[in-house]
Design a protein around this motif. Structure first.
Motif, PDB file in Angstrom:
ATOM      1  N   THR A  76      11.098  -7.120  -6.135  1.00 29.21           N
ATOM      2  CA  THR A  76      11.447  -8.386  -5.471  1.00 29.21           C
ATOM      3  C   THR A  76      10.202  -9.280  -5.460  1.00 29.21           C
ATOM      4  OG1 THR A  76      10.764  -7.563  -3.323  1.00 29.21           O
ATOM      5  CG2 THR A  76      13.064  -7.172  -3.959  1.00 29.21           C
ATOM      6  N   PRO A  77      10.403 -10.589  -5.329  1.00 29.06           N
ATOM      7  CA  PRO A  77       9.240 -11.505  -5.277  1.00 29.06           C
ATOM      8  C   PRO A  77       8.284 -11.126  -4.146  1.00 29.06           C
ATOM      9  CG  PRO A  77      11.297 -12.731  -5.491  1.00 29.06           C
ATOM     10  CD  PRO A  77      11.680 -11.299  -5.297  1.00 29.06           C
ATOM     11  N   ARG A  78       8.845 -10.694  -2.997  1.00 26.73           N
ATOM     12  CA  ARG A  78       7.999 -10.346  -1.845  1.00 26.73           C
ATOM     13  C   ARG A  78       7.129  -9.117  -2.150  1.00 26.73           C
ATOM     14  NH1 ARG A  78       4.629 -11.462   1.809  1.00 26.73           N
ATOM     15  NH2 ARG A  78       4.719 -10.238   3.716  1.00 26.73           N
ATOM     16  N   ALA A  79       7.761  -8.130  -2.791  1.00 32.04           N
ATOM     17  CA  ALA A  79       7.005  -6.926  -3.141  1.00 32.04           C
ATOM     18  C   ALA A  79       5.893  -7.279  -4.127  1.00 32.04           C
ATOM     19  CB  ALA A  79       7.934  -5.873  -3.744  1.00 32.04           C
ATOM     20  N   ARG A  80       6.203  -8.097  -5.103  1.00 33.60           N
ATOM     21  CA  ARG A  80       5.181  -8.507  -6.087  1.00 33.60           C
ATOM     22  C   ARG A  80       4.027  -9.225  -5.368  1.00 33.60           C
ATOM     23  NH1 ARG A  80       6.436  -7.935 -11.298  1.00 33.60           N
ATOM     24  NH2 ARG A  80       4.630  -9.215 -11.834  1.00 33.60           N
ATOM     25  N   GLU A  81       4.409 -10.070  -4.402  1.00 34.73           N
ATOM     26  CA  GLU A  81       3.400 -10.839  -3.663  1.00 34.73           C
ATOM     27  C   GLU A  81       2.449  -9.897  -2.912  1.00 34.73           C
ATOM     28  OE1 GLU A  81       3.567 -13.853   0.078  1.00 34.73           O
ATOM     29  OE2 GLU A  81       5.279 -13.919  -1.289  1.00 34.73           O
ATOM     30  N   LEU A  82       3.035  -8.835  -2.323  1.00 34.19           N
ATOM     31  CA  LEU A  82       2.203  -7.884  -1.571  1.00 34.19           C
ATOM     32  C   LEU A  82       1.232  -7.149  -2.510  1.00 34.19           C
ATOM     33  CD1 LEU A  82       4.871  -6.403   0.868  1.00 34.19           C
ATOM     34  CD2 LEU A  82       2.835  -7.688   1.531  1.00 34.19           C
ATOM     35  N   TYR A  83       1.752  -6.742  -3.670  1.00 34.65           N
ATOM     36  CA  TYR A  83       0.872  -6.081  -4.653  1.00 34.65           C
ATOM     37  C   TYR A  83      -0.230  -7.035  -5.119  1.00 34.65           C
ATOM     38  CZ  TYR A  83       3.470  -1.689  -5.292  1.00 34.65           C
ATOM     39  OH  TYR A  83       4.026  -0.447  -5.109  1.00 34.65           O
ATOM     40  N   GLU A  84       0.141  -8.284  -5.334  1.00 38.21           N
ATOM     41  CA  GLU A  84      -0.852  -9.266  -5.804  1.00 38.21           C
ATOM     42  C   GLU A  84      -1.923  -9.505  -4.745  1.00 38.21           C
ATOM     43  OE1 GLU A  84       2.342 -11.418  -8.758  1.00 38.21           O
ATOM     44  OE2 GLU A  84       1.790 -12.414  -6.878  1.00 38.21           O
ATOM     45  N   THR A  85      -1.494  -9.505  -3.462  1.00 35.39           N
ATOM     46  CA  THR A  85      -2.462  -9.677  -2.368  1.00 35.39           C
ATOM     47  C   THR A  85      -3.436  -8.495  -2.348  1.00 35.39           C
ATOM     48  OG1 THR A  85      -0.734 -10.757  -1.112  1.00 35.39           O
ATOM     49  CG2 THR A  85      -2.665 -10.066   0.127  1.00 35.39           C
ATOM     50  N   MET A  86      -2.895  -7.295  -2.518  1.00 35.55           N
ATOM     51  CA  MET A  86      -3.766  -6.092  -2.537  1.00 35.55           C
ATOM     52  C   MET A  86      -4.736  -6.168  -3.703  1.00 35.55           C
ATOM     53  SD  MET A  86      -1.946  -2.592  -1.381  1.00 35.55           S
ATOM     54  CE  MET A  86      -0.504  -2.594  -2.398  1.00 35.55           C
ATOM     55  N   ALA A  87      -4.215  -6.549  -4.867  1.00 39.64           N
ATOM     56  CA  ALA A  87      -5.050  -6.609  -6.066  1.00 39.64           C
ATOM     57  C   ALA A  87      -6.206  -7.587  -5.859  1.00 39.64           C
ATOM     58  CB  ALA A  87      -4.197  -7.034  -7.260  1.00 39.64           C
ATOM     59  N   ARG A  88      -5.892  -8.680  -5.174  1.00 37.22           N
ATOM     60  CA  ARG A  88      -6.897  -9.741  -4.991  1.00 37.22           C
ATOM     61  C   ARG A  88      -7.901  -9.344  -3.917  1.00 37.22           C
ATOM     62  NH1 ARG A  88      -3.126 -13.325  -4.682  1.00 37.22           N
ATOM     63  NH2 ARG A  88      -3.093 -13.351  -2.391  1.00 37.22           N
ATOM     64  N   GLU A  89      -7.411  -8.757  -2.829  1.00 38.24           N
ATOM     65  CA  GLU A  89      -8.278  -8.592  -1.657  1.00 38.24           C
ATOM     66  C   GLU A  89      -8.934  -7.211  -1.531  1.00 38.24           C
ATOM     67  OE1 GLU A  89      -6.435  -9.946   1.885  1.00 38.24           O
ATOM     68  OE2 GLU A  89      -5.795 -11.839   0.967  1.00 38.24           O
ATOM     69  N   LEU A  90      -8.376  -6.214  -2.206  1.00 39.62           N
ATOM     70  CA  LEU A  90      -8.956  -4.876  -2.044  1.00 39.62           C
ATOM     71  C   LEU A  90     -10.070  -4.582  -3.045  1.00 39.62           C
ATOM     72  CD1 LEU A  90      -5.869  -2.592  -1.258  1.00 39.62           C
ATOM     73  CD2 LEU A  90      -7.503  -3.596   0.323  1.00 39.62           C
ATOM     74  N   ALA A  91     -10.099  -5.296  -4.127  1.00 35.00           N
ATOM     75  CA  ALA A  91     -11.108  -5.071  -5.180  1.00 35.00           C
ATOM     76  C   ALA A  91     -11.214  -3.580  -5.490  1.00 35.00           C
ATOM     77  CB  ALA A  91     -12.466  -5.642  -4.744  1.00 35.00           C
TER      78      ALA A  91
END
Lengths: 105, 317
Positions: B293-308
């Motif tokens: 879902t778009p929301r799930a993708r958004e959460l993964y993208e946030t992790m990818a960006r912020e967790l390094a």
């Protein structure tokens, strides 16, 4: 089913079978078992105070080794090696069954 | 009773030499070995091959079979004439009575009365006493049975000597109580249920070796129970308390913070019951939610960006 039709067995601990019990249950001579133990080909046996005792797994081991020796004229060392490999395969198959549910082999 | 063509079973000519019979048997024994064969009916075929070998590898039995079987076709209805075996002396005993119990009625009718049965009758006449043999069988249980105890019906086929000294195959059905806490490899001993004794001596025991049927989720090792436990990434990362189903009931387990796939948790005392009970061993497996879902993708993208986070960082050292 009547209650008195039900047989209640005695649960034997893993290392509780005697030499004679294993020999009789697997149709081998006691001297056949002793010879194989002395040659180090039968790891499921241990000696306690001079008396041999056997784990439940030794029943299958004795049958397998005897059949290999009889069917293929295998020397005892070769029969023991094949029995070792089959036991290893049993363990791995049990692991595989758990990893891939529904898979038999 | 149907006539069995043992030569056809082994795939050899009727005038095959002993060496040719041995070679043909070994080839089939390898092909149908129950531990390795991939043939669907391997166990049954191996029994047929063993039976044919038991007869054709023994010169006396082979000679008697050849004389008797002349002119018969496999599958044809067959009845041996009375005293057909007069003049033959059977001595070979490569297969024990316990093993020949798996052979066909055709074999039992022809060769069932040889060897041990005659010897037993002779001993009985001279006052010989001997305790009956212990018999051995395998019993397949459900893992759940070891948690609750169970009563199982077990059918056994065993040779029995009739008053004429002939061996008949007899099927016995026993109802056996399986005690709670039993585990694979253990043996249940049923006193007096083995072979009958000779000259009034007690019967042998029946030894039942316990094995479990494959379970979709659990694997038993002794009294310890193993299973894979799927966990969500946040349960593994943050720690959580999850309910884990057991063969009987369930148990709440604490997943420690920072757990990873492949880590094993041991829960003491929740394996197969007993004194002491076994342990439950959980192999953690982190399962990722799908990014559908778009929301799930958004959460993964946030992790990818912020967790390094680089899972291959160690490979670069």
């Amino acid at each position: 089913m009547q209650d008195d039709d039900i047989l209640i067995g005695c649960l034997m601990e893993d290392s509780w079978l005697t030499l004679e019990q294993v020999a009789a249950a697997c149709s081998v001579e006691p001297v056949w078992l002793i010879r194989h133990i002395e040659e180090g080909l039968f790891p499921h046996a241990e000696s306690v105070a001079g008396t041999w005792r056997f784990s439940g797994a030794s029943l299958l081991r004795a049958r397998r080794m005897r059949q290999l020796e009889r069917d293929f004229d295998a020397v005892p060392e070769l029969a023991a090696l094949v029995a070792d490999l089959l036991e290893e395969m049993d363990t791995l198959r049990a692991l595989t069954r758990q990893a891939v549910p529904g898979r038999d082999r | 009773m149907q006539f069995k063509d043992y030569y056809q079973t082994l795939g050899v000519a009727r005038d095959a030499t002993a060496d040719e019979i041995k070679k043909a048997f070994r080839k089939l024994a390898r092909k149908y070995h129950p531990d390795v064969s991939k043939e669907a009916d391997a166990e049954l075929r191996m029994q047929e091959v063993n039976e044919a070998h038991a007869v054709l590898s023994d010169p006396e039995k082979r000679a008697a079979y050849d004389q008797l079987g002349r002119g018969h076709r496999p599958g044809e209805t067959f009845r041996p004439p009375p005293d057909w075996d007069a003049g033959f002396e059977f001595t070979g005993q490569a297969y024990s009575p316990g093993e020949t119990a798996d052979f066909s009625d055709f074999f039992a009718e022809l060769f069932g009365h040889m060897g041990g049965a005659h010897a037993g009758t002779r001993h009985a006449r001279t006052g010989f006493r001997a305790q009956g043999e212990d018999h051995h069988a395998k019993v397949l249980l459900d893992l759940e049975d070891s948690f609750t105890g169970a009563t199982r019906q077990i059918s056994l086929r065993a040779p029995k000597v009739d008053p004429q000294g002939r061996v008949q195959l007899e099927t016995r059905t026993l109802n056996v109580k399986i005690p709670k806490g039993v585990h694979a490899g253990q043996v249940i001993r049923l006193a007096g249920q083995g072979a009958p004794g000779m000259g009034g001596a007690p019967a042998g025991d029946l030894l039942l070796e316990v094995q479990f049927k494959p379970h979709p989720r659990f694997r038993a090792e002794g009294r310890d129970l193993h299973r894979t436990l799927p966990v969500a990434p946040w349960e593994a990362a943050l720690g959580a308390i999850v309910a884990v189903d057991l063969p009987q009931g369930s148990v709440k387990v604490r997943i420690p913070e920072g757990a990873q796939s492949g880590r094993q948790l041991r829960v003491r005392g929740h394996g197969i019951p007993g004194q002491p009970p076994g342990d439950l061993l959980l192999d953690l497996q982190v399962v990722l939610p799908p990014a559908k879902t778009p929301r799930a993708r958004e959460l993964y993208e946030t992790m990818a960006r912020e967790l390094a986070f680089d899972p291959r960082a160690q490979e670069k050292d």
